[in-house]
Write a protein that holds these residues in place. Structure first.
Motif, PDB file in Angstrom:
ATOM      1  N   ALA A  75     142.657  15.140  71.690  1.00 29.26           N
ATOM      2  CA  ALA A  75     142.953  15.242  72.931  1.00 29.26           C
ATOM      3  C   ALA A  75     143.658  13.714  73.515  1.00 29.26           C
ATOM      4  N   TYR A  76     144.956  13.789  73.920  1.00 27.16           N
ATOM      5  CA  TYR A  76     145.403  12.598  74.399  1.00 27.16           C
ATOM      6  C   TYR A  76     145.093  12.231  75.685  1.00 27.16           C
ATOM      7  N   THR A  77     143.728  11.660  75.922  1.00 31.70           N
ATOM      8  CA  THR A  77     143.417  10.820  76.968  1.00 31.70           C
ATOM      9  C   THR A  77     143.239   9.575  76.722  1.00 31.70           C
ATOM     10  N   PHE A  78     143.255   8.487  77.875  1.00 29.85           N
ATOM     11  CA  PHE A  78     142.999   7.247  77.844  1.00 29.85           C
ATOM     12  C   PHE A  78     141.717   6.932  77.132  1.00 29.85           C
ATOM     13  N   ASP A  79     140.607   7.725  77.523  1.00 26.03           N
ATOM     14  CA  ASP A  79     139.500   7.368  76.821  1.00 26.03           C
ATOM     15  C   ASP A  79     139.348   7.697  75.476  1.00 26.03           C
ATOM     16  N   ASN A  80     140.063   8.478  74.815  1.00 34.88           N
ATOM     17  CA  ASN A  80     140.144   8.875  73.312  1.00 34.88           C
ATOM     18  C   ASN A  80     141.069   7.691  72.856  1.00 34.88           C
ATOM     19  N   ILE A  81     142.110   7.279  73.284  1.00 35.56           N
ATOM     20  CA  ILE A  81     142.804   6.340  72.720  1.00 35.56           C
ATOM     21  C   ILE A  81     141.939   4.861  72.818  1.00 35.56           C
ATOM     22  N   ALA A  82     141.398   4.590  74.011  1.00 38.22           N
ATOM     23  CA  ALA A  82     140.361   3.321  73.909  1.00 38.22           C
ATOM     24  C   ALA A  82     139.204   3.720  72.574  1.00 38.22           C
ATOM     25  N   ASP A  83     138.792   4.783  72.474  1.00 36.57           N
ATOM     26  CA  ASP A  83     137.848   4.970  71.499  1.00 36.57           C
ATOM     27  C   ASP A  83     138.294   4.693  70.023  1.00 36.57           C
ATOM     28  N   VAL A  84     139.496   5.006  69.974  1.00 36.57           N
ATOM     29  CA  VAL A  84     140.111   4.910  68.477  1.00 36.57           C
ATOM     30  C   VAL A  84     140.481   3.265  68.206  1.00 36.57           C
ATOM     31  N   ILE A  85     140.933   2.647  69.319  1.00 35.52           N
ATOM     32  CA  ILE A  85     141.159   1.164  69.188  1.00 35.52           C
ATOM     33  C   ILE A  85     139.940   0.297  69.314  1.00 35.52           C
ATOM     34  N   ASP A  86     138.930   0.884  69.986  1.00 40.79           N
ATOM     35  CA  ASP A  86     137.546   0.315  69.852  1.00 40.79           C
ATOM     36  C   ASP A  86     137.143   0.178  68.434  1.00 40.79           C
ATOM     37  N   ARG A  87     136.985   1.511  67.684  1.00 44.80           N
ATOM     38  CA  ARG A  87     136.786   1.326  66.304  1.00 44.80           C
ATOM     39  C   ARG A  87     137.669   0.570  65.416  1.00 44.80           C
ATOM     40  N   PHE A  88     139.078   0.635  65.754  1.00 46.45           N
ATOM     41  CA  PHE A  88     140.063  -0.203  65.079  1.00 46.45           C
ATOM     42  C   PHE A  88     139.648  -1.688  65.283  1.00 46.45           C
ATOM     43  N   THR A  89     139.202  -2.231  66.165  1.00 49.00           N
ATOM     44  CA  THR A  89     138.897  -3.705  66.138  1.00 49.00           C
ATOM     45  C   THR A  89     137.885  -3.895  65.228  1.00 49.00           C
ATOM     46  N   ASP A  90     136.769  -3.137  65.241  1.00 55.01           N
ATOM     47  CA  ASP A  90     135.545  -3.281  64.112  1.00 55.01           C
ATOM     48  C   ASP A  90     136.438  -3.056  62.755  1.00 55.01           C
ATOM     49  N   LYS A  91     137.187  -2.098  62.509  1.00 54.60           N
ATOM     50  CA  LYS A  91     137.807  -1.924  61.267  1.00 54.60           C
ATOM     51  C   LYS A  91     138.296  -3.409  60.773  1.00 54.60           C
ATOM     52  N   VAL A  92     139.211  -3.926  61.574  1.00 52.56           N
ATOM     53  CA  VAL A  92     139.845  -5.322  61.191  1.00 52.56           C
ATOM     54  C   VAL A  92     139.331  -6.572  61.617  1.00 52.56           C
ATOM     55  N   GLY A  93     138.031  -6.358  61.914  1.00 55.19           N
ATOM     56  CA  GLY A  93     137.173  -7.644  62.020  1.00 55.19           C
ATOM     57  C   GLY A  93     137.207  -8.513  63.366  1.00 55.19           C
ATOM     58  N   PHE A  94     137.848  -7.670  64.333  1.00 56.80           N
ATOM     59  CA  PHE A  94     138.092  -8.276  65.508  1.00 56.80           C
ATOM     60  C   PHE A  94     136.682  -8.325  66.375  1.00 56.80           C
ATOM     61  N   ASP A  95     135.608  -9.133  65.967  1.00 59.24           N
ATOM     62  CA  ASP A  95     134.355  -9.062  66.685  1.00 59.24           C
ATOM     63  C   ASP A  95     134.648  -9.900  68.182  1.00 59.24           C
ATOM     64  N   CYS A  96     135.374 -10.750  68.145  1.00 56.30           N
ATOM     65  CA  CYS A  96     135.487 -11.957  69.429  1.00 56.30           C
ATOM     66  C   CYS A  96     136.976 -12.305  69.582  1.00 56.30           C
ATOM     67  N   TYR A  97     137.738 -11.716  70.593  1.00 60.87           N
ATOM     68  CA  TYR A  97     138.950 -12.004  70.730  1.00 60.87           C
ATOM     69  C   TYR A  97     139.564 -11.732  72.064  1.00 60.87           C
ATOM     70  N   ALA A  98     140.782 -12.724  72.297  1.00 60.29           N
ATOM     71  CA  ALA A  98     141.485 -12.791  73.531  1.00 60.29           C
ATOM     72  C   ALA A  98     142.348 -11.233  73.184  1.00 60.29           C
ATOM     73  N   VAL A  99     142.795 -10.654  74.668  1.00 67.11           N
ATOM     74  CA  VAL A  99     143.557  -9.453  74.510  1.00 67.11           C
ATOM     75  C   VAL A  99     144.870  -9.446  75.583  1.00 67.11           C
ATOM     76  N   TYR A 100     145.736  -9.324  75.049  1.00 68.99           N
ATOM     77  CA  TYR A 100     147.002  -9.273  75.749  1.00 68.99           C
ATOM     78  C   TYR A 100     147.576  -7.838  75.888  1.00 68.99           C
ATOM     79  N   VAL A 101     147.441  -7.318  77.285  1.00 68.43           N
ATOM     80  CA  VAL A 101     147.755  -6.026  77.705  1.00 68.43           C
ATOM     81  C   VAL A 101     149.100  -5.890  78.471  1.00 68.43           C
ATOM     82  N   PHE A 102     149.594  -4.729  78.232  1.00 64.17           N
ATOM     83  CA  PHE A 102     150.797  -4.342  79.125  1.00 64.17           C
ATOM     84  C   PHE A 102     150.794  -2.944  79.253  1.00 64.17           C
TER      85      PHE A 102
END
Length: 284
Positions: A75-102
């Motif tokens: 389901a293409y919702t922003f909640d689901n997109i955020a869920d995937v990116i949340d898990r992605f940051t864990d996968k790539v070891g981004f445990d503490c980071y600055a974020v650039y958003v557009f």
């Protein structure tokens, strides 16, 4: 010259494409793109920052080179997109980071900040909105779909997916359109032309109302945690108005707000200036 690597991460069976540059031990910077783009929009910015930061820029689910599963599978919702990116940051070891958003990256990144305030060291918002006053009349056709999600109102939004609409997004408000490379909007239009991509984007137009509903939660996060905040804004953006950038200072008085004489896709013309603003801002 910075070396940029192009990789994919398996996030619970969801392949997320990303660009990576900089030293592993450097301060981490996550770049989140918007509609209808991909991490390609950061092609000029990444080399200007990679000497100082460990940078990762993913393609959001359904965008660019990341997986675009059928709508009955995801389901293409922003909640689901955020869920995937949340898990992605864990996968790539981004445990503490600055974020650039557009653009779409803003409601994605702000959701991550609300969930994991301890992980966010700073926020850079480039035409990434979180206030009602930042929404222009350009949102009226999409608002009509929020109020009445009829087939007719959904169909009316297809005009925003046409190639000429993408070009307009890139060039509107740019004093010299000759400075805008056709590579960006050409690639975006290629991705938009894929089978099923139109319905994915129409789903996200409809779900954008969930982001507006979360504005109070985002603003509460800003007031409570007051993350170091830099707004770098194309002041002629037809969708996200300058008052939306100024509004961040209401909740984060020390926020830095910079306007540039350009449009929505500010990096197309002002990557060097925005990189300089980031380099000046983040060490503080």
């Amino acid at each position: 010259m910075a070396v940029v690597n192009y990789r994919k991460a398996d996030v619970n069976g969801f392949n997320i494409f990303y660009r990576e540059a900089g030293a592993q031990g450097a301060p981490k910077l996550l770049l989140l793109h918007g509609f209808p783009s991909s991490s390609h929009m950061f092609r000029d910015l990444i080399p200007l920052l990679a000497d100082r930061f460990h940078i990762i820029a993913p393609d959001l689910p359904g965008f660019g080179q990341s997986d675009m599963p059928a709508r009955d599978k995801f389901a293409y919702t922003f909640d689901n997109i955020a869920d995937v990116i949340d898990r992605f940051t864990d996968k790539v070891g981004f445990d503490c980071y600055a974020v650039y958003v557009f653009d779409y990256g803003a409601p994605t990144g702000f959701r991550l900040a609300v969930r994991h305030s301890e992980k966010i060291t700073a926020i850079i918002s480039q035409n990434g909105n979180a206030y009602e006053e930042g929404l222009s009349d350009g949102w009226n056709p999409i608002r009509a779909y929020w109020l009445e999600p009829s087939a007719a109102n959904r169909e009316a939004l297809r005009a925003m997916l046409k190639p000429e609409a993408t070009i307009w997004q890139y060039t509107h408000g740019v004093p010299d359109a000759g400075r805008v490379s056709p590579d960006g909007y050409g690639l975006d239009n290629f991705y938009l032309a894929r089978p099923g991509a139109d319905e994915v984007q129409l789903d996200l137009f409809g779900d954008y109302k969930s982001n507006v509903a979360l504005y109070p939660a985002f603003q509460d996060y800003f007031r409570t945690h007051k993350p170091p905040f830099l707004a770098v804004w194309g002041k002629h953006d037809p969708f996200f108005l300058p008052p939306g950038a100024e509004a961040f200072k209401r909740d984060i008085p020390d926020a830095v707000v910079r306007f540039f004489d350009t449009g929505h896709f500010a990096l197309e013309t002002h990557a060097a200036e925005i990189a300089a603003a980031i380099r000046d801002f983040l060490p503080r």
